[in-house]
Design an enzyme around this catalytic site. Sequence first.
Site, PDB file in Angstrom:
ATOM      1  CE1 TYR A  52     114.347  48.139   4.605  1.00 55.16           C
ATOM      2  CE2 TYR A  52     114.897  50.193   5.725  1.00 55.16           C
ATOM      3  CZ  TYR A  52     114.398  48.904   5.761  1.00 55.16           C
ATOM      4  OH  TYR A  52     113.963  48.360   6.944  1.00 55.16           O
ATOM      5  CG  HIS A 107     106.981  41.739   7.117  1.00 52.88           C
ATOM      6  ND1 HIS A 107     107.852  40.818   7.664  1.00 52.88           N
ATOM      7  CD2 HIS A 107     105.930  41.789   7.967  1.00 52.88           C
ATOM      8  CE1 HIS A 107     107.350  40.331   8.786  1.00 52.88           C
ATOM      9  NE2 HIS A 107     106.177  40.893   8.988  1.00 52.88           N
ATOM     10  CB  SER A 175     113.525  32.193  12.587  1.00 51.39           C
ATOM     11  OG  SER A 175     113.090  33.538  12.561  1.00 51.39           O
TER      12      SER A 175
HETATM   13  P1  OAD Z   1     115.016  34.648   9.746  1.00 55.97           P
HETATM   14  O1  OAD Z   1     116.360  35.126   9.309  1.00 55.97           O
HETATM   15  O2  OAD Z   1     114.588  34.941  11.130  1.00 55.97           O
HETATM   16  O3  OAD Z   1     114.908  33.072   9.559  1.00 55.97           O
HETATM   17  C1  OAD Z   1     115.296  32.453   8.361  1.00 55.97           C
HETATM   18  C2  OAD Z   1     114.964  30.973   8.452  1.00 55.97           C
HETATM   19  O4  OAD Z   1     115.292  30.395   7.192  1.00 55.97           O
HETATM   20  C3  OAD Z   1     115.723  30.186   9.523  1.00 55.97           C
HETATM   21  O5  OAD Z   1     114.809  29.393  10.266  1.00 55.97           O
HETATM   22  C4  OAD Z   1     116.673  29.306   8.698  1.00 55.97           C
HETATM   23  O6  OAD Z   1     116.884  28.027   9.303  1.00 55.97           O
HETATM   24  C5  OAD Z   1     115.901  29.143   7.408  1.00 55.97           C
HETATM   25  N1  OAD Z   1     116.713  28.846   6.228  1.00 55.97           N
HETATM   26  C6  OAD Z   1     118.013  29.148   5.979  1.00 55.97           C
HETATM   27  N2  OAD Z   1     118.379  28.699   4.761  1.00 55.97           N
HETATM   28  C7  OAD Z   1     117.273  28.114   4.227  1.00 55.97           C
HETATM   29  C8  OAD Z   1     117.001  27.463   2.981  1.00 55.97           C
HETATM   30  N3  OAD Z   1     117.924  27.324   2.036  1.00 55.97           N
HETATM   31  N4  OAD Z   1     115.753  26.980   2.788  1.00 55.97           N
HETATM   32  C9  OAD Z   1     114.792  27.095   3.734  1.00 55.97           C
HETATM   33  N5  OAD Z   1     114.998  27.695   4.924  1.00 55.97           N
HETATM   34  C10 OAD Z   1     116.222  28.203   5.163  1.00 55.97           C
HETATM   35  O7  OAD Z   1     113.965  35.221   8.670  1.00 55.97           O
HETATM   36  P2  OAD Z   1     112.377  35.391   8.804  1.00 55.97           P
HETATM   37  O8  OAD Z   1     111.777  34.306   9.602  1.00 55.97           O
HETATM   38  O9  OAD Z   1     111.872  35.618   7.423  1.00 55.97           O
HETATM   39  O10 OAD Z   1     110.839  41.512   9.389  1.00 55.97           O
HETATM   40  O11 OAD Z   1     112.277  36.746   9.595  1.00 55.97           O
HETATM   41  C11 OAD Z   1     111.019  37.259   9.876  1.00 55.97           C
HETATM   42  C12 OAD Z   1     111.049  38.761   9.860  1.00 55.97           C
HETATM   43  O12 OAD Z   1     112.079  39.216  10.745  1.00 55.97           O
HETATM   44  C13 OAD Z   1     111.441  39.386   8.546  1.00 55.97           C
HETATM   45  O13 OAD Z   1     110.362  39.518   7.636  1.00 55.97           O
HETATM   46  C14 OAD Z   1     111.959  40.728   8.953  1.00 55.97           C
HETATM   47  C15 OAD Z   1     112.830  40.256  10.086  1.00 55.97           C
HETATM   48  O14 OAD Z   1     113.172  41.187  11.028  1.00 55.97           O
HETATM   49  C16 OAD Z   1     110.863  42.858   9.272  1.00 55.97           C
HETATM   50  O15 OAD Z   1     111.814  43.452   8.818  1.00 55.97           O
HETATM   51  C17 OAD Z   1     109.604  43.528   9.757  1.00 55.97           C
END
Ligand code: OAD
Length: 231
Positions: A52, A107, A175
């Site tokens: 972190y 989060h 995602s």
């Molecule tokens: P992910 O890494 O799972 O997903 C990121 C998403 O962003 C994917 O669907 C990509 O297609 C999309 N993406 C990539 N580039 C982009 C752009 N320029 N504009 C828009 N979208 C784009 O990340 P999260 O869904 O945020 O939790 O993950 C959810 C949680 O899982 C996080 O908060 C974290 C992680 O483990 C904890 O740490 C508790």
Amino acid sequence: MNIVVLTGAGVSAESGIPTFRGPDGVWENHRIEDVASPEAFLRDPDFVHGFYNARRAALHGVAPNAAHFALAALERAWEGRGDFLLVTQNVDDLHERAGSRRLLHMHGELRQMLCAACGARHPWLTEADTATSCPACGETGLRPDVVWFGEIPYHMEPILAALDRADVFCAIGTSGVVYPAAGFAAQARRNGRGCILYEINPAPTGERYFDHVIAAPAGEGVPEFLRRLGV
Ligand code: OAD
């Protein structure tokens, strides 16, 4: 008309912060169970602090992008027109740096520490380790104020209340695999107000589920979302 926006790592991708999943994602190089669980922190707190500390340090070199600024503009434009709430899964502070105020970090926040001894929270821009003492009580045992796997996300009550009142829900750059956030669209859909669901993602996750999918990076997709709302 009430709006709830949910953002994930994708909204900060164009600012240079890596997403979690996929090639070069954070979870490609680190195992969740080594750095993002209460058990990991008990087992090796200095390793977890190191992870972190590096992510916190990286925030010095990044800036909000067009998507962050557009969401702050939407919040301002929506004053007097209905409720607006921005819920982010991100632990960076780019939404607030862009001017968002009606914002909940479900989060937690990288630039904040939580004292395990007294429960105080402290803004934190530098490094921390197991020897760092709490500015409030003087005990050691500070931890990053981020929600780890197995912990309950923050602010669930106001988030669920806002989803209950939402007429528009928009998921940006997530995602959709981590609950409870992954269930927010369904929660809004069930609120009996005919809530319209948008997704903004260059690789959409819910084309069959969402009413409107803007298949674009957030920096282009969010301004397009504002145009569709007439802002
Ligand atoms: P992910 O890494 O799972 O997903 C990121 C998403 O962003 C994917 O669907 C990509 O297609 C999309 N993406 C990539 N580039 C982009 C752009 N320029 N504009 C828009 N979208 C784009 O990340 P999260 O869904 O945020 O939790 O993950 C959810 C949680 O899982 C996080 O908060 C974290 C992680 O483990 C904890 O740490 C508790």
